[in-house]
Scaffold this motif. Structure first.
Motif, PDB file in Angstrom:
ATOM      1  N   ALA A 102       0.826  -1.210   0.000  1.00 49.16           N
ATOM      2  CA  ALA A 102       0.000   0.000   0.000  1.00 49.16           C
ATOM      3  C   ALA A 102       0.858   1.258   0.000  1.00 49.16           C
ATOM      4  O   ALA A 102       0.465   2.291  -0.554  1.00 49.16           O
ATOM      5  CB  ALA A 102      -0.930  -0.012   1.209  1.00 49.16           C
ATOM      6  N   THR A 103       2.041   1.192   0.596  1.00 51.19           N
ATOM      7  CA  THR A 103       2.929   2.359   0.616  1.00 51.19           C
ATOM      8  C   THR A 103       3.516   2.652  -0.763  1.00 51.19           C
ATOM      9  O   THR A 103       4.110   3.712  -0.964  1.00 51.19           O
ATOM     10  CB  THR A 103       4.078   2.140   1.620  1.00 51.19           C
ATOM     11  OG1 THR A 103       4.726   0.891   1.332  1.00 51.19           O
ATOM     12  CG2 THR A 103       3.553   2.127   3.048  1.00 51.19           C
ATOM     13  N   HIS A 104       3.374   1.726  -1.709  1.00 51.28           N
ATOM     14  CA  HIS A 104       3.843   1.946  -3.074  1.00 51.28           C
ATOM     15  C   HIS A 104       2.748   2.494  -3.980  1.00 51.28           C
ATOM     16  O   HIS A 104       2.985   2.739  -5.163  1.00 51.28           O
ATOM     17  CB  HIS A 104       4.392   0.649  -3.664  1.00 51.28           C
ATOM     18  CG  HIS A 104       5.663   0.207  -3.026  1.00 51.28           C
ATOM     19  ND1 HIS A 104       6.205  -1.056  -3.218  1.00 51.28           N
ATOM     20  CD2 HIS A 104       6.519   0.850  -2.184  1.00 51.28           C
ATOM     21  CE1 HIS A 104       7.337  -1.157  -2.529  1.00 51.28           C
ATOM     22  NE2 HIS A 104       7.533  -0.024  -1.896  1.00 51.28           N
ATOM     23  N   ALA A 105       1.532   2.678  -3.438  1.00 47.14           N
ATOM     24  CA  ALA A 105       0.425   3.227  -4.214  1.00 47.14           C
ATOM     25  C   ALA A 105       0.492   4.750  -4.205  1.00 47.14           C
ATOM     26  O   ALA A 105       0.837   5.367  -3.186  1.00 47.14           O
ATOM     27  CB  ALA A 105      -0.905   2.755  -3.643  1.00 47.14           C
ATOM     28  N   VAL A 106       0.154   5.354  -5.349  1.00 42.63           N
ATOM     29  CA  VAL A 106       0.129   6.813  -5.467  1.00 42.63           C
ATOM     30  C   VAL A 106      -1.154   7.217  -6.168  1.00 42.63           C
ATOM     31  O   VAL A 106      -1.769   6.432  -6.903  1.00 42.63           O
ATOM     32  CB  VAL A 106       1.352   7.345  -6.242  1.00 42.63           C
ATOM     33  CG1 VAL A 106       2.643   7.032  -5.514  1.00 42.63           C
ATOM     34  CG2 VAL A 106       1.394   6.784  -7.662  1.00 42.63           C
ATOM     35  N   ALA A 107      -1.552   8.461  -5.964  1.00 39.00           N
ATOM     36  CA  ALA A 107      -2.770   8.973  -6.577  1.00 39.00           C
ATOM     37  C   ALA A 107      -2.530   9.381  -8.017  1.00 39.00           C
ATOM     38  O   ALA A 107      -1.422   9.757  -8.418  1.00 39.00           O
ATOM     39  CB  ALA A 107      -3.297  10.161  -5.772  1.00 39.00           C
ATOM     40  N   SER A 108      -3.577   9.311  -8.789  1.00 38.74           N
ATOM     41  CA  SER A 108      -3.555   9.742 -10.181  1.00 38.74           C
ATOM     42  C   SER A 108      -3.125  11.203 -10.288  1.00 38.74           C
ATOM     43  O   SER A 108      -3.324  12.015  -9.382  1.00 38.74           O
ATOM     44  CB  SER A 108      -4.959   9.582 -10.768  1.00 38.74           C
ATOM     45  OG  SER A 108      -5.063  10.154 -12.051  1.00 38.74           O
ATOM     46  N   GLY A 109      -2.529  11.532 -11.432  1.00 36.34           N
ATOM     47  CA  GLY A 109      -2.195  12.925 -11.720  1.00 36.34           C
ATOM     48  C   GLY A 109      -0.791  13.329 -11.354  1.00 36.34           C
ATOM     49  O   GLY A 109      -0.419  14.499 -11.546  1.00 36.34           O
TER      50      GLY A 109
END
Length: 232
Positions: A58-65
């Motif tokens: 989960a710490t490797h997830a980032v938001a779009s944009g």
């Protein structure tokens, strides 16, 4: 209570269309080889009896944009456009017909992959972690509340890179449907609010380079975008 030695980063919070409160991302589950044409382009066959899974931190997830740096350790970084399912309730040993209340909705996501490292892992029959689980490798778009598996239907899923179409399919091309995936995954885990499931990618995956602009779309959902930044 013992004081902490250091603070951990807060969870990624995704916006939900039309709602004031966001969705905190917990675990990230991913379905492998869920489109037959993609499996074929990777030289593999799909297992039609049951899905198989890998995970991303989960710490490797980032938001779009965002601009996401080209990761270290690879010379073949690939895009994979996917439908994302977001859970708001628990699931455990749940039948496909009883999933609706646990689903918050859906979003667009990019499962970014160090393909050369994944290929090495496959050749040595090792886990895919170094190919799949890297900083910034799960790019997640805003969520749309659609609390029903019946409202996904035959929506188009596409990805362009620098305005050139790379991936195009419909969600019904998935080998295993959203209800089948969630029912099966709930036999293996106690699924809980905050979990997201990336449901696999269509054919057309390919490499990206620093400076590339990625734009993923699924009919009726918010787009996912990212720019590949320079390597650190």
């Amino acid at each position: 209570m013992t004081d902490l030695l250091f603070d951990l980063p807060p969870p990624l919070v995704l916006p939900v269309v039309g709602q004031m409160r966001g969705f905190p991302v917990g675990r990230v589950f991913c379905v492998g080889r869920n489109y037959a044409a993609h499996a074929a382009e990777m030289g593999s066959e799909v297992d039609r009896e049951a899905p198989f899974y890998f995970t991303k931190s989960a710490t490797h997830a980032v938001a779009s944009g965002q601009t996401v740096p080209y990761p270290p350790g690879t010379e073949d970084y690939h895009h994979e456009m996917e439908l994302v399912v977001a859970l708001r309730g628990p699931l455990f040993r749940t039948k496909a017909a009883d999933l609706g209340a646990a689903i918050l909705g859906y979003g667009c996501g990019l499962d970014m992959t160090r393909r050369d490292l994944q290929a090495v892992s496959k050749s040595k029959r090792r886990p895919w972690d170094t190919g799949k689980d890297v900083e910034g490798a799960a790019v997640l778009g805003p969520l749309t509340a659609v609390p029903s598996t019946e409202q996904i239907g035959d929506r188009a899923i596409t990805l362009t890179v620098n305005d050139t179409l790379r991936q195009s399919a419909i969600l019904s091309d998935m080998v295993h449907s959203v209800p089948e995936i969630l029912a099966d995954l709930s036999r293996l885990y106690h699924l809980r609010p905050g979990d997201v499931v990336m449901t696999g990618t269509p054919a057309g995956v390919g490499p990206v380079q620093p400076g590339d602009r990625l734009h993923g779309q699924i009919d009726g959902l918010q787009d996912v975008t990212m720019v590949v930044g320079p390597a650190p």
